[in-house]
Enzyme design. Structure first.
Site, PDB file in Angstrom:
ATOM      1  N   ILE A  33       6.852   3.158  -8.026  1.00  0.00           N
ATOM      2  CA  ILE A  33       6.092   1.944  -7.715  1.00  0.00           C
ATOM      3  C   ILE A  33       6.992   0.733  -7.826  1.00  0.00           C
ATOM      4  O   ILE A  33       6.974  -0.165  -6.996  1.00  0.00           O
ATOM      5  CB  ILE A  33       4.908   1.765  -8.693  1.00  0.00           C
ATOM      6  CG1 ILE A  33       3.947   2.946  -8.611  1.00  0.00           C
ATOM      7  CG2 ILE A  33       4.172   0.464  -8.387  1.00  0.00           C
ATOM      8  CD1 ILE A  33       2.856   2.899  -9.665  1.00  0.00           C
ATOM      9  N   GLY A  34       7.792   0.715  -8.869  1.00  0.00           N
ATOM     10  CA  GLY A  34       8.641  -0.456  -9.039  1.00  0.00           C
ATOM     11  C   GLY A  34       9.715  -0.205 -10.065  1.00  0.00           C
ATOM     12  O   GLY A  34       9.620   0.694 -10.886  1.00  0.00           O
ATOM     13  N   GLY A  36      11.563  -2.256 -12.940  1.00  0.00           N
ATOM     14  CA  GLY A  36      11.608  -3.494 -13.700  1.00  0.00           C
ATOM     15  C   GLY A  36      12.917  -3.601 -14.446  1.00  0.00           C
ATOM     16  O   GLY A  36      13.771  -2.735 -14.326  1.00  0.00           O
ATOM     17  N   ALA A  37      13.042  -4.663 -15.193  1.00  0.00           N
ATOM     18  CA  ALA A  37      14.269  -4.871 -15.941  1.00  0.00           C
ATOM     19  C   ALA A  37      14.440  -3.775 -16.988  1.00  0.00           C
ATOM     20  O   ALA A  37      15.543  -3.460 -17.381  1.00  0.00           O
ATOM     21  CB  ALA A  37      14.242  -6.235 -16.618  1.00  0.00           C
ATOM     22  N   TYR A  38      13.356  -3.189 -17.436  1.00  0.00           N
ATOM     23  CA  TYR A  38      13.426  -2.263 -18.561  1.00  0.00           C
ATOM     24  C   TYR A  38      13.192  -0.819 -18.178  1.00  0.00           C
ATOM     25  O   TYR A  38      13.281   0.056 -19.007  1.00  0.00           O
ATOM     26  CB  TYR A  38      12.405  -2.666 -19.619  1.00  0.00           C
ATOM     27  CG  TYR A  38      12.599  -4.062 -20.088  1.00  0.00           C
ATOM     28  CD1 TYR A  38      13.764  -4.417 -20.761  1.00  0.00           C
ATOM     29  CD2 TYR A  38      11.654  -5.032 -19.839  1.00  0.00           C
ATOM     30  CE1 TYR A  38      13.963  -5.708 -21.198  1.00  0.00           C
ATOM     31  CE2 TYR A  38      11.842  -6.324 -20.280  1.00  0.00           C
ATOM     32  CZ  TYR A  38      12.995  -6.659 -20.963  1.00  0.00           C
ATOM     33  OH  TYR A  38      13.187  -7.925 -21.382  1.00  0.00           O
ATOM     34  N   GLY A  39      12.847  -0.538 -16.960  1.00  0.00           N
ATOM     35  CA  GLY A  39      12.613   0.854 -16.624  1.00  0.00           C
ATOM     36  C   GLY A  39      11.898   0.988 -15.299  1.00  0.00           C
ATOM     37  O   GLY A  39      11.493   0.004 -14.680  1.00  0.00           O
ATOM     38  N   VAL A  41       8.812   2.470 -12.911  1.00  0.00           N
ATOM     39  CA  VAL A  41       7.403   2.840 -12.989  1.00  0.00           C
ATOM     40  C   VAL A  41       7.088   3.772 -11.827  1.00  0.00           C
ATOM     41  O   VAL A  41       7.417   3.474 -10.674  1.00  0.00           O
ATOM     42  CB  VAL A  41       6.488   1.600 -12.934  1.00  0.00           C
ATOM     43  CG1 VAL A  41       5.039   2.012 -13.130  1.00  0.00           C
ATOM     44  CG2 VAL A  41       6.894   0.587 -13.985  1.00  0.00           C
ATOM     45  N   LYS A  57       5.350   4.751 -16.929  1.00  0.00           N
ATOM     46  CA  LYS A  57       6.504   3.889 -17.136  1.00  0.00           C
ATOM     47  C   LYS A  57       7.539   4.661 -17.934  1.00  0.00           C
ATOM     48  O   LYS A  57       7.249   5.182 -19.002  1.00  0.00           O
ATOM     49  CB  LYS A  57       6.078   2.649 -17.892  1.00  0.00           C
ATOM     50  CG  LYS A  57       7.149   1.610 -17.936  1.00  0.00           C
ATOM     51  CD  LYS A  57       6.672   0.407 -18.713  1.00  0.00           C
ATOM     52  CE  LYS A  57       7.832  -0.520 -18.973  1.00  0.00           C
ATOM     53  NZ  LYS A  57       7.927  -1.585 -18.025  1.00  0.00           N
ATOM     54  N   ASP A 161       6.774 -12.163 -21.942  1.00  0.00           N
ATOM     55  CA  ASP A 161       7.208 -12.134 -20.546  1.00  0.00           C
ATOM     56  C   ASP A 161       6.016 -12.116 -19.601  1.00  0.00           C
ATOM     57  O   ASP A 161       5.946 -11.285 -18.701  1.00  0.00           O
ATOM     58  CB  ASP A 161       8.110 -10.917 -20.319  1.00  0.00           C
ATOM     59  CG  ASP A 161       8.877 -11.018 -19.016  1.00  0.00           C
ATOM     60  OD1 ASP A 161       9.101 -12.156 -18.553  1.00  0.00           O
ATOM     61  OD2 ASP A 161       9.220  -9.961 -18.456  1.00  0.00           O
TER      62      ASP A 161
END
Lengths: 322, 223
Positions: A33-34, A36-39, A41, A57, A161
């Protein structure tokens, strides 16, 4: 090996943890799906629950020599604890599992946090909106966001955030907060991806690098609330210092006595911007909404409204039902 | 080795001689004994040890007892309970204490193959416990309820009468002992606390002052 009858066989059986994970396969990954900065999804199917669609996630946790870090364990346990309240403006955390295949490779543990799947986030919702949102829609979304923030704060969680990207919008138009409560878990893996972290919702105290508290989330929510009216970011700086200039152009450069101590940047390095009238930037906005957002975008975190103050603002209380 | 728990010193303790032999115990019959013994040796708070026992019972409610080594999982439960209650146990201490409780008189483990395989097993088991619990580490706390009940009931007693009977200690002991049974998972924390308190009063033959003056025949603390 000792003559103990307990230890040698045990070691083999426990070493076989991976087998357990494989046989107990619960989720089938569908697509990304996406990132992000941290992992990353993933969208996935819950095979044990009638193929319900979930969002997984993937978070990588560095294992220390004491095993899983205490801070990570406590953060995830707290998220699980929050689940008991089933707050309507918080995304459901359905399960937590760790991946079998890369278990302990490079002293890393791959954790999967399984969340309910919500079709879109506020960013894409605003992008897709054919025209300005109705006043009632804006008010109810604002209330949803602040309720979620207040809930987190009352459970000693600072989101840190908040931004349209991690505010999820359900098909019935309710807003749910996602992506919180893992600050310390993330810190161990900050360098995971090179995805640019947006600064647009960062409060001045974070940009200046001084200590911060729950008030950061109120600032970010203020930026998002303004964005609900205009469908464009309120303060779109391109770098740390540019972001501060954007902020001061809006709210005016703070007075010298308001400037926090122990900051490497001096207040005089910014031009003496006069405060702008928010009404000029947010045309046709409800006067009470304007007053609320002004109270949220205050330089001094101690003078900013709290999330609870916001919920009790006449903008909401004068307009039932809520 | 500074700061490492001195297992030999623990063993010379006279009480140690009366402790069970885990090696000859069939299956899981002494699992919770093991948790309590190691927990006490590691200096953990009673509530933390009780949490470890709850994790153990929850774990084997899901998993088959024949699939995993009882004592490795018990040690892992102590580690997870320690972390979840902010009272972390160092893996080295956990492994040494566990190994010496099983192999009485064996002396501390050398940092060799056996130590590392034990330690690796405990680390794996810790993750496994977390997986099976789904990171739901928030356990109900009957200890806190019991403490409150004891506090309020204490005020009903004249001081010397309260001191003459070990109500608090007995009730706490009953509560701690009940953690040996998986039935601990089936009851709500306040109910457990009240049951332990009532049982302690009955066993000690203590009646709560003024309780007989209540209009209702049944006292408030009895069901």
């Amino acid at each position: 090996m000792s003559s103990s009858s307990t230890s040698p066989p045990s070691l083999n059986s426990i070493g076989d943890v991976n087998a357990l994970f494989q046989t107990a396969k619960k989720y089938e990954e569908l697509n990304v799906i996406g990132t992000g900065a941290y992992g990353t999804v993933y969208k996935a199917r819950d095979l044990h629950n009638g193929g319900q669609i979930v969002a997984m996630k993937k978070v990588k946790v560095a294992l220390t020599e004491d095993g899983i870090p205490l801070s990570t364990l406590r953060e995830i346990a707290l998220l699980r604890q929050l689940e008991a309240y089933r707050h309507p403006n918080i995304v459901r955390l359905l399960d937590v599992c760790h991946g079998g295949q890369s278990l302990e490779r490079d002293q890393q543990l791959v954790l999967f946090l399984v969340f309910e799947h919500v079709e879109q986030d506020l960013e894409s919702y605003l992008k897709r909106a054919p025209g300005p949102l109705s006043e009632n829609r804006i008010r109810s979304m604002s209330y949803d966001i602040l309720s979620g923030v207040d809930f987190l704060h009352s459970h000693r969680i600072v989101h840190r955030d908040l931004k349209p990207h991690n505010l999820l919008v359900t098909s019935s138009g309710r807003v749910k907060l996602a992506d919180f409560g893992l600050a310390k878990t993330y810190d161990t893996e900050m360098k995971l991806t090179s995805v640019v972290v947006t600064l647009w919702y960062r409060p001045p105290e974070v940009l200046l690098g001084v200590s911060y508290n729950t008030a950061v989330d109120v600032w970010s929510s203020g930026c998002v609330l303004a964005q609900l009216h205009t469908r464009a970011p309120l303060l779109a700086g391109s770098c740390d210092s540019e972001q501060l200039h954007c902020i001061f152009r809006l709210i005016g450069r703070p007075a010298k006595h308001e400037w926090p101590q122990n900051v490497s940047i001096v207040v005089d390095s910014f031009p003496d911007y006069p405060p702008q009238d928010l009404a000029d930037i947010l045309p046709r906005v409800h006067p009470q909404a304007l007053d609320l957002i002004k109270g949220m975008l205050v330089f001094d975190p101690a003078k900013r409204l709290t999330a609870l103050d916001c919920l009790e603002h006449p903008y909401f209380t004068d307009h039932a039902p809520h | 080795m500074k700061d490492v728990i001195d297992v030999m010193a623990l063993q010379n303790n006279r009480r140690e001689k009366r402790l069970p032999d885990y090696r000859s115990a069939p299956g899981h019959s002494l699992a919770t004994n093991f948790i309590f013994e190691c927990g006490i040796k590691l200096g953990l708070q009673p509530a933390t040890i009780a949490t470890a026992a709850i994790f153990y019972h929850k774990f084997f409610r899901e998993a088959d007892k024949n699939d995993y080594d009882c004592y490795v999982v018990c040690t892992a439960c102590l580690c997870v309970a320690g972390k979840s209650r902010d009272e972390p146990v160092r893996p080295r201490d956990a492994v040494n204490v566990a190994h010496n409780s099983i192999n009485r008189g064996a002396g501390p483990l050398e940092l060799g193959e056996e130590y590392w395989s034990w330690r690796g097993a405990v680390a794996q088991a810790e993750l496994l416990v977390l997986r099976l619990l789904g990171f739901s580490l928030d356990t109900p706390s009957p200890h806190k309820y019991l403490l409150h009940y004891l506090r309020s009931i204490q005020e009903w007693f004249p001081q010397d009468q309260w001191r003459s009977a070990p109500v608090a200690r007995t009730a706490m002991a009953f509560l701690q002992d009940f953690h040996h049974s998986p039935a601990i998972l089936d009851y709500r924390a306040p109910h457990l606390a009240v049951a332990c308190l009532t049982l302690a009063l009955h066993v000690l033959g203590v009646s709560v002052p003024l309780a007989s003056t209540l209009e209702d025949d049944s006292a408030w603390y009895s069901s």
